[in-house]
Design a protein around this motif. Structure first.
Motif, PDB file in Angstrom:
ATOM      1  N   UNK A 221      85.514 -29.286  15.090  1.00 19.74           N
ATOM      2  CA  UNK A 221      86.110 -28.184  14.332  1.00 19.74           C
ATOM      3  C   UNK A 221      85.348 -28.056  13.020  1.00 19.74           C
ATOM      4  N   UNK A 222      84.383 -27.143  12.976  1.00 15.95           N
ATOM      5  CA  UNK A 222      83.537 -26.996  11.795  1.00 15.95           C
ATOM      6  C   UNK A 222      84.311 -26.521  10.567  1.00 15.95           C
ATOM      7  N   UNK A 223      85.171 -25.478  10.668  1.00 14.53           N
ATOM      8  CA  UNK A 223      85.953 -25.097   9.476  1.00 14.53           C
ATOM      9  C   UNK A 223      86.822 -26.229   8.948  1.00 14.53           C
ATOM     10  N   UNK A 338      76.107 -31.870   9.454  1.00 15.19           N
ATOM     11  CA  UNK A 338      74.888 -31.294  10.020  1.00 15.19           C
ATOM     12  C   UNK A 338      74.293 -32.208  11.090  1.00 15.19           C
ATOM     13  N   UNK A 339      74.324 -33.512  10.850  1.00 16.66           N
ATOM     14  CA  UNK A 339      73.807 -34.438  11.850  1.00 16.66           C
ATOM     15  C   UNK A 339      74.623 -34.446  13.128  1.00 16.66           C
ATOM     16  N   UNK A 354      72.667 -20.630  17.609  1.00  8.98           N
ATOM     17  CA  UNK A 354      74.072 -20.384  17.897  1.00  8.98           C
ATOM     18  C   UNK A 354      74.845 -20.023  16.650  1.00  8.98           C
ATOM     19  N   UNK A 355      76.022 -19.422  16.828  1.00  6.19           N
ATOM     20  CA  UNK A 355      76.813 -18.981  15.659  1.00  6.19           C
ATOM     21  C   UNK A 355      77.289 -20.133  14.790  1.00  6.19           C
ATOM     22  N   UNK A 359      76.299 -20.401  10.948  1.00  3.86           N
ATOM     23  CA  UNK A 359      77.371 -20.478   9.954  1.00  3.86           C
ATOM     24  C   UNK A 359      77.258 -21.709   9.090  1.00  3.86           C
ATOM     25  N   UNK A 360      76.874 -22.846   9.704  1.00  4.87           N
ATOM     26  CA  UNK A 360      76.673 -24.072   8.935  1.00  4.87           C
ATOM     27  C   UNK A 360      75.540 -23.904   7.936  1.00  4.87           C
ATOM     28  N   UNK A 361      74.450 -23.281   8.347  1.00  5.14           N
ATOM     29  CA  UNK A 361      73.326 -23.076   7.444  1.00  5.14           C
ATOM     30  C   UNK A 361      73.732 -22.203   6.253  1.00  5.14           C
ATOM     31  N   UNK A 362      74.552 -21.182   6.518  1.00  3.94           N
ATOM     32  CA  UNK A 362      74.994 -20.298   5.442  1.00  3.94           C
ATOM     33  C   UNK A 362      75.927 -21.025   4.478  1.00  3.94           C
TER      34      UNK A 362
END
Length: 381
Positions: A221-223, A338-339, A354-355, A359-362
């Motif tokens: 869950x990235x968020x 990120x890892x 991928x999205x 999104x992580x890069x942003x």
């Protein structure tokens, strides 16, 4: 009567102060009852909810030991559910004829022979039902207005939700840890005082933040990962605590250094006779102060620009050195995210798409950081 040898999972030290689960609880958790939802609810109520009721139904501020006991009861059952298999004790008398039975015997405390316990897979419906109940009970306890959240309670709650794989409530609890009204013991009805969310003692300890982030990474869950980072190492209380613990003494030394150096120079000036004492004091003061200042500056730059610990996330050019040092824990946790989301093989880094990755890069860029700086990647030196 045959003796039952309980699983090691139920071995509880006296410090835990939690009663061992009943036989019904063991049967349910080990999948020996065909109706897990109904039976499990009843069992959990007897073993855990009974302790939680002492907290939730109290009209006054509950004792800290009672609250800790209730959460530790949840933690004990959570550790049982975290195992892929559960040991089941068999009340079977030893047989002496087949060689296989001889090899499977264990000697009990009274000298009788019992068959070695076997591992039985945990039934998924019982596991999900138990996880939901334990997670709900622990959340009700920690968010109860009469409960003051101590670092110990926070650590237990994070461990429970992490082992259950249900970390989505952790950002909320992290926010409550700093801003939840503090109940006044002995007051009836209960009265509360408003805390200062920015005080150093309100910061989330880094080991707890790491545990919570690991749980969020495990559920992909990235968020949630960024919510945990935002409510832990990005909180003002964490940065104030870091400053008071690690920067206050060096800064105090830098402020007091000129006075100490001047005193030292004035004392040393009396041991020479080539020039006036005042001139000698000024020369020695300037020389010693310059040496100490230059050395301290080199050390400051070395500490704030070190990057050996960085993997995929680095600071953007132009980020002030003091900000890099103050936000290093934030960068470290984002580096972990990120890892976890990118390729593990170093040769494939930079090929992610991928999205989620974009999104992580942003999100990394918005925090004045760079994901996969080109000149630091393998083969791009």
């Amino acid at each position: 009567m045959n003796q039952v040898i309980y699983s090691n999972a139920f071995s509880i030290t006296p410090q835990d102060r939690v009663l061992p689960p009943s036989k019904a609880t063991r049967n349910v958790i080990q999948g020996r009852i065909s109706e897990p939802s109904f039976r499990l609810s009843t069992t959990i109520e007897n073993e855990v909810l009974s302790k939680a009721k002492a907290v939730l139904e109290s009209s006054t501020v509950p004792d800290a030991a009672v609250v800790e006991d209730s959460l530790q009861a949840c933690e004990v059952l959570t550790k049982l559910l975290a195992d892929d298999t559960q040991s089941i004790s068999r009340d079977i008398k030893a047989e002496t004829t087949p060689a296989s039975n001889l090899l499977s015997l264990e000697e009990s405390q009274d000298g009788s022979k019992v068959q070695r316990r076997r591992d039985v897979p945990l039934t998924e419906p019982a596991k999900n039902t138990a996880a939901q109940l334990i997670s709900s009970i622990a959340h009700k306890i920690i968010t109860d207005p009469k409960v003051y959240i101590t670092p110990k309670l926070l650590s237990i709650y994070v461990n429970v939700q992490s082992l259950l794989g249900r970390p989505r409530s952790l950002p909320e609890v992290f926010s409550l840890y700093a801003s939840k009204p503090v109940p006044k013991p002995g007051s009836n009805p209960t009265t509360f005082s408003t805390p200062n969310p920015n005080k150093p003692s309100a910061h989330i300890p880094l080991p707890i933040a790491n545990t919570a982030l690991t749980a969020a990474i495990n559920v992909k869950d990235l968020p949630l990962c960024f919510d945990i980072i935002e409510h832990s190492v990005c909180a003002p209380a964490f940065r104030i605590s870091k400053f008071s613990r690690k920067a206050f003494i060096p800064i105090s030394g830098a402020v007091l250094a000129p006075f100490a150096i001047h005193k030292l120079a004035s004392e040393l000036s009396i041991y020479q006779s080539t020039m006036d004492s005042t001139m000698a004091t000024n020369i020695m003061f300037g020389g010693i102060l310059a040496y100490v200042g230059f050395t301290a500056t080199i050390g400051y730059v070395a500490v704030t620009t070190s990057n050996d610990q960085m993997d995929r996330v680095t600071w953007a050019s132009g980020t002030p050195l003091h900000e890099r040092w103050m936000r290093e824990e934030e960068r470290m946790l984002i580096d972990r995210v990120a890892g976890a989301w990118g390729f593990q093989q170093r040769s494939k880094r930079g090929e992610e798409t991928g999205p989620d990755w974009e999104g992580l890069r942003e999100l990394v860029g918005l925090r004045r950081m760079i994901l996969d700086r080109t000149e630091l990647m393998d083969g791009m030196e």
